[in-house]
Motif scaffolding. Structure first.
Motif, PDB file in Angstrom:
ATOM      1  N   ASP A   1      13.508  21.411  -3.224  1.00  0.00           N
ATOM      2  CA  ASP A   1      13.743  22.825  -3.540  1.00  0.00           C
ATOM      3  C   ASP A   1      15.133  23.271  -3.115  1.00  0.00           C
ATOM      4  O   ASP A   1      15.810  24.010  -3.822  1.00  0.00           O
ATOM      5  CB  ASP A   1      12.731  23.716  -2.796  1.00  0.00           C
ATOM      6  N   GLN A   2      15.539  22.854  -1.929  1.00  0.00           N
ATOM      7  CA  GLN A   2      16.810  23.309  -1.355  1.00  0.00           C
ATOM      8  C   GLN A   2      17.313  22.205  -0.449  1.00  0.00           C
ATOM      9  O   GLN A   2      16.605  21.225  -0.185  1.00  0.00           O
ATOM     10  CB  GLN A   2      16.592  24.617  -0.592  1.00  0.00           C
ATOM     11  N   ILE A   3      18.589  22.377   0.050  1.00  0.00           N
ATOM     12  CA  ILE A   3      19.188  21.294   0.853  1.00  0.00           C
ATOM     13  C   ILE A   3      18.395  21.100   2.148  1.00  0.00           C
ATOM     14  O   ILE A   3      18.044  19.983   2.506  1.00  0.00           O
ATOM     15  CB  ILE A   3      20.676  21.581   1.119  1.00  0.00           C
ATOM     16  N   PHE A   4      18.119  22.162   2.838  1.00  0.00           N
ATOM     17  CA  PHE A   4      17.137  22.112   3.914  1.00  0.00           C
ATOM     18  C   PHE A   4      16.537  23.479   4.112  1.00  0.00           C
ATOM     19  O   PHE A   4      17.130  24.463   3.664  1.00  0.00           O
ATOM     20  CB  PHE A   4      17.739  21.537   5.227  1.00  0.00           C
ATOM     21  N   PRO A   5      15.374  23.583   4.698  1.00  0.00           N
ATOM     22  CA  PRO A   5      14.497  22.545   5.228  1.00  0.00           C
ATOM     23  C   PRO A   5      14.004  21.583   4.130  1.00  0.00           C
ATOM     24  O   PRO A   5      14.054  21.901   2.953  1.00  0.00           O
ATOM     25  CB  PRO A   5      13.316  23.325   5.811  1.00  0.00           C
ATOM     26  N   SER A   6      13.509  20.446   4.580  1.00  0.00           N
ATOM     27  CA  SER A   6      12.951  19.456   3.661  1.00  0.00           C
ATOM     28  C   SER A   6      11.791  20.079   2.879  1.00  0.00           C
ATOM     29  O   SER A   6      11.161  21.047   3.332  1.00  0.00           O
ATOM     30  CB  SER A   6      12.446  18.244   4.447  1.00  0.00           C
ATOM     31  N   THR A   7      11.511  19.490   1.736  1.00  0.00           N
ATOM     32  CA  THR A   7      10.361  19.966   0.948  1.00  0.00           C
ATOM     33  C   THR A   7       9.062  19.760   1.736  1.00  0.00           C
ATOM     34  O   THR A   7       8.121  20.557   1.603  1.00  0.00           O
ATOM     35  CB  THR A   7      10.319  19.248  -0.410  1.00  0.00           C
ATOM     36  N   ALA A   8       9.028  18.728   2.573  1.00  0.00           N
ATOM     37  CA  ALA A   8       7.833  18.490   3.401  1.00  0.00           C
ATOM     38  C   ALA A   8       7.599  19.667   4.353  1.00  0.00           C
ATOM     39  O   ALA A   8       6.452  20.095   4.557  1.00  0.00           O
ATOM     40  CB  ALA A   8       7.978  17.188   4.178  1.00  0.00           C
ATOM     41  N   CYS A   9       8.686  20.212   4.937  1.00  0.00           N
ATOM     42  CA  CYS A   9       8.539  21.375   5.827  1.00  0.00           C
ATOM     43  C   CYS A   9       8.128  22.617   5.040  1.00  0.00           C
ATOM     44  O   CYS A   9       7.295  23.402   5.505  1.00  0.00           O
ATOM     45  CB  CYS A   9       9.836  21.639   6.590  1.00  0.00           C
ATOM     46  N   LEU A  10       8.709  22.789   3.850  1.00  0.00           N
ATOM     47  CA  LEU A  10       8.321  23.940   3.017  1.00  0.00           C
ATOM     48  C   LEU A  10       6.840  23.835   2.646  1.00  0.00           C
ATOM     49  O   LEU A  10       6.104  24.825   2.643  1.00  0.00           O
ATOM     50  CB  LEU A  10       9.179  23.992   1.742  1.00  0.00           C
ATOM     51  N   LEU A  11       6.419  22.612   2.345  1.00  0.00           N
ATOM     52  CA  LEU A  11       5.020  22.386   1.969  1.00  0.00           C
ATOM     53  C   LEU A  11       4.088  22.654   3.152  1.00  0.00           C
ATOM     54  O   LEU A  11       3.018  23.283   2.995  1.00  0.00           O
ATOM     55  CB  LEU A  11       4.850  20.943   1.464  1.00  0.00           C
ATOM     56  N   GLN A  12       4.509  22.197   4.310  1.00  0.00           N
ATOM     57  CA  GLN A  12       3.745  22.458   5.546  1.00  0.00           C
ATOM     58  C   GLN A  12       3.475  23.953   5.695  1.00  0.00           C
ATOM     59  O   GLN A  12       2.346  24.382   5.947  1.00  0.00           O
ATOM     60  CB  GLN A  12       4.622  22.018   6.717  1.00  0.00           C
ATOM     61  N   GLN A  13       4.541  24.751   5.494  1.00  0.00           N
ATOM     62  CA  GLN A  13       4.439  26.207   5.651  1.00  0.00           C
ATOM     63  C   GLN A  13       3.459  26.784   4.624  1.00  0.00           C
ATOM     64  O   GLN A  13       2.612  27.606   4.947  1.00  0.00           O
ATOM     65  CB  GLN A  13       5.843  26.803   5.506  1.00  0.00           C
ATOM     66  N   ARG A  14       3.563  26.290   3.374  1.00  0.00           N
ATOM     67  CA  ARG A  14       2.664  26.789   2.319  1.00  0.00           C
ATOM     68  C   ARG A  14       1.193  26.515   2.639  1.00  0.00           C
ATOM     69  O   ARG A  14       0.307  27.298   2.333  1.00  0.00           O
ATOM     70  CB  ARG A  14       2.953  26.075   0.997  1.00  0.00           C
ATOM     71  N   LEU A  15       0.979  25.336   3.228  1.00  0.00           N
ATOM     72  CA  LEU A  15      -0.406  24.914   3.479  1.00  0.00           C
ATOM     73  C   LEU A  15      -0.920  25.418   4.823  1.00  0.00           C
ATOM     74  O   LEU A  15      -2.096  25.239   5.145  1.00  0.00           O
ATOM     75  CB  LEU A  15      -0.513  23.383   3.420  1.00  0.00           C
ATOM     76  N   GLY A  16      -0.017  26.007   5.625  1.00  0.00           N
ATOM     77  CA  GLY A  16      -0.434  26.512   6.932  1.00  0.00           C
ATOM     78  C   GLY A  16      -0.647  25.408   7.953  1.00  0.00           C
ATOM     79  O   GLY A  16      -1.510  25.502   8.826  1.00  0.00           O
ATOM     80  N   ILE A  17       0.152  24.328   7.817  1.00  0.00           N
ATOM     81  CA  ILE A  17       0.083  23.231   8.785  1.00  0.00           C
ATOM     82  C   ILE A  17       1.191  23.473   9.813  1.00  0.00           C
ATOM     83  O   ILE A  17       2.325  23.767   9.434  1.00  0.00           O
ATOM     84  CB  ILE A  17       0.321  21.863   8.088  1.00  0.00           C
TER      85      ILE A  17
END
Ligand code: ACO
Length: 322
Positions: free
Chosen positions: A85-101
């Motif tokens: 999605d963007q240079i940072f944060p990583s997509t894994a971190c963005l996904l974590q936030q979306r999923l509430g992890i």
């Protein structure tokens, strides 16, 4: 012995569909040419504002549901993507936030079309060493963003999508082996030359888009995937006939058929989505797995060989019992 076992799969494709006939109106090509040379008839494309993380989120929610797990049980998130999605944060971190992890390690892996195979190989090591026990592994791409839509030699090939698996520690196999390789010498055959550090002048000259010497990539892909099949079978003392399913990276039906011939596998034993999805890079293998699991073809206890080849060059395989 602890193995890493897939307990749930999920997939998601954007709603918007681009057919070969649509492409006929955009570049000098034909439905016949695309089908004959690639096996592709349509692909899904993310609309403006629809991002890799959006696709990853949907695929992940389905994988979690299939595994009977909730997001708070996940203790590692890995996203394979070339189109974050963007240079940072990583997509894994963005996904974590979306999923509430919260709190567990989360990172992206960049191995282009081999990304999901790399991610699964890395996740397997975490699980086997006891560093994680319930991992979300995702392959997600909006490759349409790095395609030059005026270049007929590449724009007909690619599509967007996401696939995900939940990988859990288990006494039963599980991933049996993962074989990961790369050789940076071939950068000039397949690349996006522009980037953050090289600068954006290059990007303004068209360097923000994929460049590929398709014919040379094709030949390398066929020979390299043939070798990775041999390597995987030999490493595990298996015969070709021991493999129940081939789940290949979906780049081109001719490359898939060449690998299937090498394995002497009938086409019914090869999961093929390239016709409907095009090449979705890191998403192609998990999307194909999810489709074959959900339509009942792949069953528990069956032996699956996944393989992929992509920019880098990178290539690899994962052998597993589903
Ligand atoms: N429509 C019509 N004609 C076309 C098109 C098109 N979309 N694209 C190319 N052509 C033309 C070429 O200009 C050429 O014309 P010419 O003979 O007059 O010069 C002719 O078709 C043949 O071109 P080739 O490139 O030799 O065609 P080929 O049979 O190799 O097929 C293809 C091209 C489909 C790209 C194939 O080489 C391929 O699939 N390569 C591998 C792609 C791949 O696997 N990539 C790896 C992963 S991608 C990643 O990592 C991001």
């Amino acid at each position: 012995m602890t193995y890493a076992r897939i307990t749930g799969t999920g997939g998601h494709l954007p709603d918007k569909v681009l057919t070969n006939h649509d492409l006929e109106r955009m570049v000098d090509t034909s439905d016949d040419w695309i089908r004959e040379r690639t096996g592709i008839s349509k692909r899904h494309i993310a609309v403006d504002g629809e991002t890799t993380c959006d696709l990853a989120e949907q695929a992940s929610r389905r994988a979690l549901e299939a595994a009977g797990r909730t997001a708070d049980e996940i203790d590692l998130v890995i996203v394979a993507t070339t189109t974050p999605d963007q240079i940072f944060p990583s997509t894994a971190c963005l996904l974590q936030q979306r999923l509430g992890i919260h709190g567990c390690a989360a990172f992206d892996i960049q191995a282009v079309c081999t990304g999901f195979v790399y991610a699964l190989g890395v996740a397997d090591k975490f699980v086997r060493t006891g560093s994680a026990s319930c991992v979300l592994v995702v392959g997600a791409e909006t490759l349409s963003r790095i395609v030059d839509w005026t270049d007929r030699s590449t724009c007909v090939l690619f599509g967007d999508g996401a696939g995900a698996v939940v990988l859990e520690a288990s006494e039963e196999p599980g991933i049996i082996s993962a074989h990961l390789h790369a050789d940076g010498d071939y950068e000039s055959l397949l690349r996006v030359p522009g980037g953050v550090s090289k600068g954006y002048d290059l990007v303004q000259e068209g360097g923000a888009y994929m460049e590929m010497k398709g014919n040379e990539v094709f030949k390398m892909a066929v020979t390299t995937l043939g070798r990775i099949v041999d390597e995987t079978l030999e490493a595990n003392g298996l015969e070709k006939s021991d493999i129940d399913w081939l789940i290949p990276h979906q780049a081109n039906i001719r490359i898939i058929n060449a690998t299937a011939r090498k394995l002497r596998m009938s086409t019914e034993r090869v999961v093929v989505t390239v016709g409907e999805h095009g090449n979705t890079s890191a998403a192609s293998v998990p999307l194909a797995l999810d489709q074959a699991v959900r339509d009942g073809r792949v069953k528990r206890g069956e032996t699956i060989l996944m393989e992929a080849f992509g920019g880098g060059f990178t290539w690899g395989s994962v052998l597993l019992k589903y």
